[in-house]
Design an enzyme around this catalytic site. Structure first.
Site, mmCIF file in Angstrom:
data_model
loop_
_atom_site.group_PDB
_atom_site.id
_atom_site.type_symbol
_atom_site.label_atom_id
_atom_site.label_comp_id
_atom_site.label_asym_id
_atom_site.label_seq_id
_atom_site.Cartn_x
_atom_site.Cartn_y
_atom_site.Cartn_z
ATOM 1 N N LYS A 1 -30.385 -36.724 23.305
ATOM 2 C CA LYS A 1 -30.681 -37.802 24.257
ATOM 3 C C LYS A 1 -30.330 -39.156 23.646
ATOM 4 C CE LYS A 1 -33.769 -35.646 27.508
ATOM 5 N NZ LYS A 1 -35.111 -35.450 28.022
ATOM 6 N N LYS B 1 -26.971 -27.007 28.316
ATOM 7 C CA LYS B 1 -28.010 -26.457 29.200
ATOM 8 C C LYS B 1 -28.120 -27.242 30.509
ATOM 9 C CE LYS B 1 -32.197 -28.925 28.266
ATOM 10 N NZ LYS B 1 -33.248 -28.866 29.218
ATOM 11 N N LYS C 1 -32.217 -31.786 34.093
ATOM 12 C CA LYS C 1 -32.605 -32.704 35.178
ATOM 13 C C LYS C 1 -31.915 -34.039 35.034
ATOM 14 C CE LYS C 1 -37.416 -31.595 34.887
ATOM 15 N NZ LYS C 1 -37.797 -31.802 33.506
HETATM 16 N N1 AQP Z 1 -31.661 -25.058 31.247
HETATM 17 C C1 AQP Z 1 -32.844 -24.498 31.059
HETATM 18 N N2 AQP Z 1 -32.966 -23.150 31.006
HETATM 19 C C2 AQP Z 1 -34.180 -22.561 30.811
HETATM 20 N N3 AQP Z 1 -35.332 -23.266 30.671
HETATM 21 C C3 AQP Z 1 -35.255 -24.605 30.717
HETATM 22 N N4 AQP Z 1 -36.185 -25.570 30.606
HETATM 23 C C4 AQP Z 1 -35.579 -26.784 30.721
HETATM 24 N N5 AQP Z 1 -34.268 -26.640 30.902
HETATM 25 C C5 AQP Z 1 -34.024 -25.298 30.907
HETATM 26 C C6 AQP Z 1 -37.611 -25.319 30.427
HETATM 27 O O1 AQP Z 1 -38.317 -25.853 31.547
HETATM 28 C C7 AQP Z 1 -39.597 -26.321 31.112
HETATM 29 C C8 AQP Z 1 -39.827 -27.719 31.605
HETATM 30 O O2 AQP Z 1 -38.832 -28.559 31.054
HETATM 31 P P1 AQP Z 1 -39.117 -30.083 30.788
HETATM 32 O O3 AQP Z 1 -39.552 -30.723 32.041
HETATM 33 O O4 AQP Z 1 -40.041 -30.199 29.630
HETATM 34 O O5 AQP Z 1 -37.743 -30.708 30.426
HETATM 35 P P2 AQP Z 1 -36.680 -30.431 29.316
HETATM 36 O O6 AQP Z 1 -36.978 -29.214 28.534
HETATM 37 O O7 AQP Z 1 -36.506 -31.701 28.532
HETATM 38 O O8 AQP Z 1 -35.334 -30.192 30.121
HETATM 39 P P3 AQP Z 1 -34.927 -30.650 31.560
HETATM 40 O O9 AQP Z 1 -35.807 -29.996 32.579
HETATM 41 O O10 AQP Z 1 -33.512 -30.403 31.796
HETATM 42 O O11 AQP Z 1 -35.232 -32.187 31.639
HETATM 43 P P4 AQP Z 1 -34.531 -33.441 30.977
HETATM 44 O O12 AQP Z 1 -33.106 -33.439 31.399
HETATM 45 O O13 AQP Z 1 -35.311 -34.591 31.552
HETATM 46 O O14 AQP Z 1 -34.677 -33.308 29.489
HETATM 47 C C9 AQP Z 1 -39.594 -26.223 29.580
HETATM 48 O O15 AQP Z 1 -40.314 -25.071 29.188
HETATM 49 C C10 AQP Z 1 -38.152 -26.089 29.226
HETATM 50 O O16 AQP Z 1 -37.943 -25.368 28.043
#
Ligand code: AQP
Length: 334
Positions: free
Chosen positions: A117, A199, A202
C-alpha cells in the site's frame, strides 16, 4: 487454560473501505458462517482500519452500515454471533496504544501489506497505515481469541498478533491467549480479474479487478467475460502457467460446489469463451440468495443499527474486562 474445542473464541473482521468483494466472501466470510455453529464468534466492522486510507466521510458512514448488512445477508446470525462496529468499543484503540509500546518498528516494516500500500498510495502513506497491524492485534487479543479465520493476505498480521501476545505475557503475566489463524486451502487468495498475479482488492484502481458483492448479475457476467486469461486454449488448473484460468476455476469450484478436477474434465475440448460464460452464471447463481437478502436488509437499516448497538454492548463487556486485566498487569490502574 485448556478450553473445550467446541467453545473456542473466534474473532474476525473486514474493513468498510469499499464494497466487499467475492474474495472477502470466499476467503473469510464463508468460513465465519460455518464457525458460528460451533464457537463463540465475534465479528467486527473495522472502521478505524478503513481510515488508514482516506475515506470520504459520507461514503464511509454508508459503507459501515452496508458491511454489517453484508455480514447478515451472508448468514451471520446475530443470535449466535456478536456483530459490532470497532469504533463503538473504545478498548480497541486503548489496547492498541499499549501494544504499540511493545511492538518493534522493524517488525512492522516487514509487513507486506504495508509495503504494497505504501507503494500504491505513496505521498498519502500515514502512520496509521504503518501501525494498522498493531490495532489488528488489539482487535484479536481483546476477546482472548483462539481462532482468526482470514484470507491468506492477513496471515502475517495474525503472526504479529501472536508475537505481541507472547511478548506481553512474558513481560506482564499470562493475560492473552495466543491466537491461531484459520486459512482455508480453497479461496484463501482470490486474484484480481484484471491482473491474476495480484489479489482481488477493494482498493484496486479499477472496478474490473473485483466482483463486488453488490454487482448486478449482468455486470458480474461482463466482468468475468473480460477477465484476463492466459495464452493457450485448455481449461486446466496451473497457477504458475495459467494464473487467470486457475483463478476462475477456483471461483467456479467454490461457487458451484464442484471440484476443480470435475470442472477440468467438464471443459475438456471446450474453449475459454464457453467456460467464462458458465463461470459468470455460476457466480450469479451463487450470489443470488445473498443479494436478495441484502436488498431486504437495505429496506430496514434501523433493524441493522439495533443489531450493531446490541453487538457493541456485548463486545464491550468482554473488551472492558480484558482492558482492566491489562491495565492492572502493566501497573496503570489504581
Ligand atoms: N483476494 C482475497 N481472497 C481471499 N480473501 C481475501 N480477503 C481480502 N482479500 C481477499 C480476506 O477478507 C477479509 C476481510 O478483508 P479486509 O477488509 O481486512 O481487507 P484486506 O485484507 O486489506 O483486503 P481487501 O478486502 O482487498 O481490502 P483493501 O483493498 O482495502 O486492502 C480478510 O480475512 C482478508 O484476508
Amino acid at each position: 487454560m485448556q478450553k473445550d474445542f467446541k467453545n473456542k473464541v473466534v474473532f474476525s473482521a473486514a474493513q468498510p473501505s469499499g464494497v466487499l468483494h467475492l474474495g472477502n466472501y470466499l476467503g473469510a466470510i464463508k468460513q465465519w458462517v460455518e464457525l458460528q455453529n460451533k464457537h463463540k464468534c465475534v465479528f467486527s466492522i473495522v472502521d478505524y482500519h478503513a481510515m488508514t486510507v482516506y475515506q470520504e466521510p459520507k461514503k464511509l458512514r454508508e459503507k459501515i452500515l452496508e458491511t454489517a448488512m453484508i455480514y447478515l445477508a451472508a448468514g451471520i446470525n446475530p443470535e449466535k454471533s456478536t456483530i459490532f462496529i470497532q469504533s463503538d468499543v473504545s478498548e480497541h484503540t486503548e489496547l492498541a496504544w499499549i501494544l504499540n509500546t511493545i511492538a518493534k518498528i522493524p517488525e512492522l516494516e516487514l509487513m507486506t501489506q504495508f509495503k504494497d500500500k505504501a507503494k500504491r498510495f505513496r505521498s498519502k502513506v500515514n502512520v496509521g497505515l504503518f501501525n494498522y497491524p498493531v490495532l489488528m492485534a488489539a482487535d484479536i487479543l481483546l476477546y482472548k481469541t483462539d481462532f482468526v479465520p482470514v484470507g491468506e493476505d492477513q496471515k502475517q498480521h495474525v503472526e504479529l498478533a501472536r508475537t505481541l501476545a507472547r511478548r506481553f505475557n512474558n513481560l506482564y503475566g499470562d493475560i492473552f491467549v495466543v491466537p491461531q489463524a484459520i486459512i482455508r486451502k480453497e479461496g484463501a487468495r482470490i486474484m484480481g480479474l484484471d491482473d491474476p498475479l495480484k489479489k482481488m482488492s477493494k482498493s484496486a484502481k479499477s472496478p474490473a479487478n473485483y466482483i463486488a458483492l453488490t454487482d448486478e448479475p449482468n455486470l458480474i457476467k461482463e466482468k468475468i467475460k473480460r477477465a484476463v486469461t492466459d495464452s493457450g486454449k485448455e481449461v486446466i488448473y496451473n497457477k504458475e502457467k495459467k494464473p487467470g484460468i486457475s483463478n476462475l476455476l477456483e471461483i467456479y469450484s467454490l461457487a458451484s460446489g464442484k471440484t476443480i478436477k470435475q470442472l477440468e474434465k467438464e471443459y475438456e475440448g471446450k474453449n475459454y469463451g464457453e467456460f467464462k460464460k458458465d463461470v459468470g452464471e455460476a457466480v450469479v447463481g451463487f450470489l443470488e440468495p445473498f443479494q436478495k437478502d441484502l436488498k431486504k436488509l437495505k429496506e430496514n437499516p434501523d433493524k441493522v443499527r439495533k443489531i450493531l448497538q446490541s453487538g457493541a454492548e456485548k463486545a464491550k463487556l468482554i473488551a472492558a474486562k480484558t482492558m482492566q486485566e491489562v491495565k492492572k498487569a502493566v501497573g496503570i490502574n489504581y
